[in-house]
Enzyme design. Structure first.
Site, PDB file in Angstrom:
ATOM      1  N   HIS A 151     -16.714 -24.341 -14.094  1.00  0.00           N
ATOM      2  CA  HIS A 151     -17.937 -24.472 -13.263  1.00  0.00           C
ATOM      3  C   HIS A 151     -17.617 -25.110 -11.920  1.00  0.00           C
ATOM      4  CE1 HIS A 151     -20.057 -23.827 -17.140  1.00  0.00           C
ATOM      5  NE2 HIS A 151     -19.127 -24.654 -17.604  1.00  0.00           N
ATOM      6  N   LYS A 278      -9.633 -25.723  14.423  1.00  0.00           N
ATOM      7  CA  LYS A 278      -9.700 -24.880  13.227  1.00  0.00           C
ATOM      8  C   LYS A 278      -8.396 -24.169  12.898  1.00  0.00           C
ATOM      9  CE  LYS A 278     -12.762 -23.853  10.854  1.00  0.00           C
ATOM     10  NZ  LYS A 278     -14.000 -23.102  11.025  1.00  0.00           N
ATOM     11  N   ASN A 280      -7.830 -21.273  10.047  1.00  0.00           N
ATOM     12  CA  ASN A 280      -8.598 -20.529   9.039  1.00  0.00           C
ATOM     13  C   ASN A 280      -7.702 -19.683   8.133  1.00  0.00           C
ATOM     14  OD1 ASN A 280     -11.003 -21.511  10.127  1.00  0.00           O
ATOM     15  ND2 ASN A 280     -11.102 -19.852  11.620  1.00  0.00           N
ATOM     16  N   GLU A 285      -9.078 -14.662   3.130  1.00  0.00           N
ATOM     17  CA  GLU A 285     -10.471 -14.209   3.224  1.00  0.00           C
ATOM     18  C   GLU A 285     -10.563 -12.680   3.286  1.00  0.00           C
ATOM     19  OE1 GLU A 285     -13.017 -17.154   5.817  1.00  0.00           O
ATOM     20  OE2 GLU A 285     -10.966 -17.079   6.544  1.00  0.00           O
ATOM     21  N   TYR A 312     -13.366  23.644 -11.067  1.00  0.00           N
ATOM     22  CA  TYR A 312     -13.155  23.101  -9.733  1.00  0.00           C
ATOM     23  C   TYR A 312     -14.393  23.328  -8.871  1.00  0.00           C
ATOM     24  CZ  TYR A 312     -11.452  22.238  -5.035  1.00  0.00           C
ATOM     25  OH  TYR A 312     -11.313  21.744  -3.765  1.00  0.00           O
ATOM     26  N   LYS A 320      -9.681  12.552  -2.220  1.00  0.00           N
ATOM     27  CA  LYS A 320      -8.430  12.061  -1.636  1.00  0.00           C
ATOM     28  C   LYS A 320      -8.586  10.816  -0.781  1.00  0.00           C
ATOM     29  CE  LYS A 320      -7.000  16.495  -2.101  1.00  0.00           C
ATOM     30  NZ  LYS A 320      -8.418  16.672  -2.435  1.00  0.00           N
TER      31      LYS A 320
END
Ligand code: ARG
Length: 452
Positions: A151, A278, A280, A285, A312, A320
């Site tokens: 948790h 910063k 990051n 991410e 087909y 694809k």
């Protein structure tokens, strides 16, 4: 295409129906399939030896030109199959015999199976590299303890190595899924024709042997319309992408100031255009973000196949790009994430601070009570009350005086409370799968050996 039409397709239609801009990446498989088919045709007397060698030479020449970037692809020729066959026929009249007993329906299914077999081999080695990167990191930091979480709340102490080895297990299951999937990929559909085989006595087993397929398909209708092998592959990729996403999420959390367990190298982080301080974790991410796209590819493929009547249908041309995207995305992500793992520093002090919380060993007190004869539910209650009492008194659980414990549980022995040493607590976890030091060391050795 063909003599029954009085006009060529409308320009819009031509643009709408073409696939050459994305299926040209199948050229190698398409050429290999054609050479094997032509060789078999020469063996059954449909092509003369001379015709076969002109076809083979022409196809190899086309392959070289494609690789050199000098081959001229034509949008008007719709797809990779027609581009190559038409270019061949321009070079040698024997090219007109190549399509004997063959349809683009069994041809494209063959190309895709060859392509998938090759990609799965690439995936297996990328996954093994990922596992090795995790084992190397875990081995280098084998003494570091961190809290294990449930948790996202601190739960019980574990070795960082144990946490990393959890991902090694996950990626191993991913390899197993691919190895299993490849068994069903490794079947040759060529010879199924458009849907109903051929009146020409094709030697399908011979073509399978030439192309390295383990067997041939047993039902021509199924063979030209079956895309299960792509669905399975895309599903396996989706699970891998989810595993990568979870690993990414752990790294993002660990690199935050709140956790501070790791620092990701500058080469794998980026700055903010606004906030100068910063750093990051963008690679992690984007990895987390890309999992959505790989899951989407699987959903698109499942939806594509779901309503199709036998056999087909042109809808299948849409398979694809989704499969290519799924494969490309997972391979690139595995590659960059494995490299990033080699550029992560662990902040041992921050880990030590986080794991020093004696509450992480509350369960060990309950276990010690059980070993002295108290029923577990009762032991759970005793320790729960002690935790509340320590909180009220503002002292760590490990410093709660024996007298307080005895108010809750009069027979409490001082020995029962000798559990607050984290290293010793880990040493007591001895079963297979447990995070004890010996077990973790043995697992690291087992993986190092297995991964070579
Ligand atoms: N480009 C087509 C595909 O990817 C090849 C098969 C075309 N077959 C056909 N009957 N038009 O599915």
């Amino acid at each position: 295409m063909g003599w029954r039409f009085s006009s060529g397709p409308d320009a819009k239609v031509q643009r709408f129906t073409r696939s050459v801009h994305f299926d040209k990446r199948l050229y190698r498989e398409d050429i290999a399939g054609s050479i094997a088919h032509a060789r078999m045709l020469s063996e059954i007397g449909v092509l003369t030896a001379k015709e076969f060698s002109a076809i083979e030479k022409g196809l190899r020449q086309i392959e070289k030109e494609i690789e050199a970037g000098t081959f001229v692809w034509s949008e008007a020729r719709e797809d990779v199959h027609m581009n190559i066959e038409a270019a061949l026929t321009e070079r040698t009249p024997a090219g007109a015999k190549l399509h004997t007993g063959r349809s683009r329906n069994d041809q494209v299914a063959t190309d895709m199976r060859l392509w998938v077999k090759h990609q799965i081999a690439v995936d297996l080695s990328l996954l093994a590299r990922m596992q090795k990167a995790l084992v190397q990191w875990a081995t280098a930091q084998s003494q570091v303890l961190i809290p294990g979480y449930t948790h996202l709340q601190r739960a019980q102490p574990v070795y960082l190595a144990h946490h990393l080895l959890a991902y090694v297990e996950m990626f191993d299951r991913d390899r197993g899924r691919l190895q299993d999937c490849v068994k069903r990929v490794d079947v040759l559909p060529l010879g199924s024709g458009a849907l109903a085989g051929s009146t020409i006595p094709l030697q399908r087993e011979r073509v399978a042997e030439l192309l390295g397929f383990a067997s041939v398909t047993r039902n021509s209708l199924d063979a030209v319309s079956d895309r299960d092998f792509m669905l399975e592959y895309a599903a396996a990729n989706a699970v891998t992408a989810v595993h990568l996403s979870r690993l990414a999420e752990d790294l993002i959390l660990w690199s935050s100031a709140e956790f501070g367990f790791i620092r990701i190298g500058d080469a794998f982080t980026t700055g903010s255009s606004l906030m100068p301080q910063k750093k990051n974790p963008d690679v992690a991410e984007i990895t987390r973000g890309k999992s959505g796209r790989v899951i989407g590819d699987l959903m698109a493929l499942l939806t594509l196949v779901k309503g199709l009547p036998m056999t087909y249908n042109r809808d299948l041309q849409e398979d694809k790009e989704r499969l290519f995207d799924s494969v490309d995305t997972v391979q690139e992500t595995l590659d960059v994430m494995a490299a990033m793992l080699g550029d992560i520093r662990v902040n041992e002090e921050a880990c030590a601070r986080a794991v020093a919380d004696p509450l992480l060993l509350a369960t060990d007190v309950a276990d010690a009570l059980v070993l002295s004869g108290v029923a577990f539910r009762h032991a759970h209650e005793i320790v729960g009350q002690a935790v509340a009492c320590a909180e009220k008194l503002g002292c760590p659980l490990s410093k709660l005086p024996l007298s307080e414990w005895r108010k809750i549980h009069p027979p409490m022995e001082p020995k029962t409370l000798e559990v607050f040493d984290v290293e010793k607590a880990l040493a007591r976890r001895r079963m297979t799968g447990a995070p004890g030091a010996r077990q973790v060391r043995a697992e690291l050795a087992r993986w190092a050996k297995k991964l070579g």
